[in-house]
Scaffold this motif. Sequence first.
Motif, mmCIF file in Angstrom:
data_model
loop_
_atom_site.group_PDB
_atom_site.id
_atom_site.type_symbol
_atom_site.label_atom_id
_atom_site.label_comp_id
_atom_site.label_asym_id
_atom_site.label_seq_id
_atom_site.Cartn_x
_atom_site.Cartn_y
_atom_site.Cartn_z
ATOM 1 N N LEU A 275 -14.599 45.094 157.996
ATOM 2 C CA LEU A 275 -13.663 46.072 157.394
ATOM 3 C C LEU A 275 -12.083 45.448 157.099
ATOM 4 C CD1 LEU A 275 -12.761 48.912 156.824
ATOM 5 C CD2 LEU A 275 -12.316 49.262 159.221
ATOM 6 N N MET A 276 -11.700 44.960 158.260
ATOM 7 C CA MET A 276 -10.380 44.223 157.882
ATOM 8 C C MET A 276 -10.047 43.241 156.819
ATOM 9 S SD MET A 276 -7.121 44.888 158.351
ATOM 10 C CE MET A 276 -7.404 46.063 159.986
ATOM 11 N N ARG A 277 -11.125 42.487 156.572
ATOM 12 C CA ARG A 277 -11.212 41.633 155.698
ATOM 13 C C ARG A 277 -11.088 42.172 154.393
ATOM 14 N NH1 ARG A 277 -16.034 37.403 154.962
ATOM 15 N NH2 ARG A 277 -17.210 39.464 154.482
ATOM 16 N N VAL A 278 -11.659 43.302 154.135
ATOM 17 C CA VAL A 278 -11.804 44.115 152.787
ATOM 18 C C VAL A 278 -10.595 44.557 152.561
ATOM 19 C CG1 VAL A 278 -12.782 46.255 151.881
ATOM 20 C CG2 VAL A 278 -14.369 44.675 152.989
ATOM 21 N N LEU A 279 -9.877 45.312 153.697
ATOM 22 C CA LEU A 279 -8.704 45.979 153.825
ATOM 23 C C LEU A 279 -7.293 45.045 153.277
ATOM 24 C CD1 LEU A 279 -8.887 48.555 156.606
ATOM 25 C CD2 LEU A 279 -9.178 48.931 153.967
ATOM 26 N N LEU A 280 -7.555 43.936 153.846
ATOM 27 C CA LEU A 280 -6.552 42.750 153.453
ATOM 28 C C LEU A 280 -6.330 42.436 151.957
ATOM 29 C CD1 LEU A 280 -6.538 40.479 156.554
ATOM 30 C CD2 LEU A 280 -4.773 41.839 155.872
ATOM 31 N N ALA A 281 -7.566 42.606 151.395
ATOM 32 C CA ALA A 281 -7.781 42.301 150.008
ATOM 33 C C ALA A 281 -6.697 43.538 149.040
ATOM 34 C CB ALA A 281 -9.038 42.126 149.515
ATOM 35 N N GLN A 282 -6.439 44.395 149.790
ATOM 36 C CA GLN A 282 -5.611 45.374 149.018
ATOM 37 C C GLN A 282 -6.482 45.898 147.785
ATOM 38 O OE1 GLN A 282 -1.734 43.766 148.014
ATOM 39 N NE2 GLN A 282 -1.372 42.958 150.121
ATOM 40 N N PRO A 283 -7.581 46.652 148.061
ATOM 41 C CA PRO A 283 -8.476 47.161 147.038
ATOM 42 C C PRO A 283 -7.817 48.547 146.751
ATOM 43 C CG PRO A 283 -9.332 47.656 149.476
ATOM 44 C CD PRO A 283 -8.321 46.806 149.678
ATOM 45 N N HIS A 284 -8.206 48.885 145.457
ATOM 46 C CA HIS A 284 -7.650 50.274 144.986
ATOM 47 C C HIS A 284 -8.790 51.209 145.161
ATOM 48 C CE1 HIS A 284 -4.686 48.095 142.159
ATOM 49 N NE2 HIS A 284 -4.397 48.022 143.338
ATOM 50 N N ALA A 285 -9.980 50.816 145.683
ATOM 51 C CA ALA A 285 -11.164 51.926 146.000
ATOM 52 C C ALA A 285 -11.981 51.223 146.697
ATOM 53 C CB ALA A 285 -11.495 52.380 144.601
ATOM 54 N N MET A 286 -12.760 51.934 147.364
ATOM 55 C CA MET A 286 -13.480 51.491 148.363
ATOM 56 C C MET A 286 -15.217 51.894 147.925
ATOM 57 S SD MET A 286 -12.602 49.739 151.120
ATOM 58 C CE MET A 286 -13.267 49.794 152.568
ATOM 59 N N GLY B 293 -9.857 32.574 159.416
ATOM 60 C CA GLY B 293 -10.225 32.104 158.107
ATOM 61 C C GLY B 293 -10.919 33.259 157.185
ATOM 62 N N ASN B 294 -11.789 33.924 157.953
ATOM 63 C CA ASN B 294 -12.336 35.056 157.279
ATOM 64 C C ASN B 294 -11.667 35.978 156.707
ATOM 65 O OD1 ASN B 294 -15.757 35.442 157.259
ATOM 66 N ND2 ASN B 294 -15.229 33.972 158.945
ATOM 67 N N LEU B 295 -10.817 36.423 157.537
ATOM 68 C CA LEU B 295 -9.593 37.566 157.018
ATOM 69 C C LEU B 295 -8.682 36.995 156.103
ATOM 70 C CD1 LEU B 295 -8.604 39.257 160.430
ATOM 71 C CD2 LEU B 295 -10.036 39.880 158.765
ATOM 72 N N ALA B 296 -8.174 35.733 156.264
ATOM 73 C CA ALA B 296 -7.364 35.035 155.170
ATOM 74 C C ALA B 296 -8.158 34.994 153.988
ATOM 75 C CB ALA B 296 -6.794 33.750 155.618
ATOM 76 N N PHE B 297 -9.313 34.706 153.850
ATOM 77 C CA PHE B 297 -10.180 34.637 152.639
ATOM 78 C C PHE B 297 -9.928 35.592 151.552
ATOM 79 C CE2 PHE B 297 -13.901 35.127 149.865
ATOM 80 C CZ PHE B 297 -14.053 33.782 149.305
ATOM 81 N N GLY B 298 -9.937 36.966 151.976
ATOM 82 C CA GLY B 298 -9.729 37.997 151.105
ATOM 83 C C GLY B 298 -8.303 38.555 150.973
ATOM 84 N N ASN C 98 -2.744 37.941 162.293
ATOM 85 C CA ASN C 98 -2.662 38.207 163.628
ATOM 86 C C ASN C 98 -2.581 39.763 163.674
ATOM 87 O OD1 ASN C 98 -3.366 35.541 164.641
ATOM 88 N ND2 ASN C 98 -1.160 35.027 164.561
ATOM 89 N N MET C 99 -1.412 40.066 163.003
ATOM 90 C CA MET C 99 -1.159 41.869 162.945
ATOM 91 C C MET C 99 -2.328 42.458 162.650
ATOM 92 S SD MET C 99 2.417 41.719 161.321
ATOM 93 C CE MET C 99 2.454 43.607 160.755
ATOM 94 N N ALA C 100 -3.229 41.973 161.753
ATOM 95 C CA ALA C 100 -4.564 42.907 161.394
ATOM 96 C C ALA C 100 -5.359 42.781 162.495
ATOM 97 C CB ALA C 100 -5.094 42.314 160.146
ATOM 98 N N LEU C 101 -5.603 41.587 163.131
ATOM 99 C CA LEU C 101 -6.617 41.449 164.459
ATOM 100 C C LEU C 101 -6.010 42.460 165.531
ATOM 101 C CD1 LEU C 101 -7.097 37.672 164.584
ATOM 102 C CD2 LEU C 101 -8.773 39.572 164.173
ATOM 103 N N ASP C 102 -4.510 42.349 165.518
ATOM 104 C CA ASP C 102 -4.103 43.544 166.745
ATOM 105 C C ASP C 102 -4.485 44.942 166.556
ATOM 106 O OD1 ASP C 102 -2.411 43.768 168.993
ATOM 107 O OD2 ASP C 102 -1.028 44.604 167.736
ATOM 108 N N ASP C 103 -4.353 45.214 164.965
ATOM 109 C CA ASP C 103 -4.794 46.633 164.422
ATOM 110 C C ASP C 103 -5.891 46.957 164.850
ATOM 111 O OD1 ASP C 103 -3.531 48.863 163.447
ATOM 112 O OD2 ASP C 103 -4.192 48.085 161.323
ATOM 113 N N ILE C 104 -6.953 46.100 164.851
ATOM 114 C CA ILE C 104 -8.174 46.441 165.193
ATOM 115 C C ILE C 104 -8.626 46.128 166.532
ATOM 116 C CG2 ILE C 104 -9.130 46.586 162.990
ATOM 117 C CD1 ILE C 104 -10.145 43.707 163.186
ATOM 118 N N GLY C 105 -7.875 45.970 167.393
ATOM 119 C CA GLY C 105 -8.093 45.678 168.968
ATOM 120 C C GLY C 105 -8.713 44.322 169.318
#
Length: 210
Positions: free
Chosen positions: A147-158, A98-103, A118-125
């Motif tokens: 970190l993955m929650r931020v990346l799943l939001a598809q930011p254009h800068a960090m 739910g935390n990942l999907a939120f972003g 699930n793919m994102a979780l696999d990507d970070i072990g």
Amino acid sequence: MSTASLRLDEIAITHGGHPLIDVSASVAPGEILTLMGPSGVGKSTLLAHIAGFLPVGFRASGRVLLGETDLGLLPPERRRLGLLFQDPLLFPHLDVGGNLAFGMPPGGSRRQRRDEVNMALDDIGLAGFAERDPGTLSGGQRARVALMRVLLAQPHAMLLDEPFSKLDTALRDEMRRLVFERIRRDGLPTLMVTHDRADAETAGGPIIEL
């Protein structure tokens, strides 16, 4: 992948009439610009201003540009900036999935979104962790989910605000590699605030001493 640079055009920040920050810089896609300096000089305040959350009592001038877009003309939620802080700031009332999907941006079926999580979780072990309570995670696991929650939001800068300071030495090295590799892979112009010169050296980009 982002193809836009992040540009700070004569940004000046004051507090009670007292000057704090005066900086101009350009950050290329995939580049990490590090801001270093003692506490109280306004490093985190600069990140807050870029994100659109300048605290009460502070004043700022100049422009923040992402490509040709003047971010100062947009509300915070439309600036497409990914923020990573000292603390993971996971939502305790949501499980890890739910935390990942939120972003994630809206759209797609429930199954598509679940598969992406699930793919994102696999990507970070962390395969199989979607239904876990964030409170049961280790410090390193929480940092990876944040970190993955931020990346799943598809930011254009960090924007990174002391993101590794509360991790022990081994985790700090692991998270530096993970964060910086993803930034470079996704071509995200990144501004990092830190007290730790090892952060800056590992990032490999330019350093501004404030």
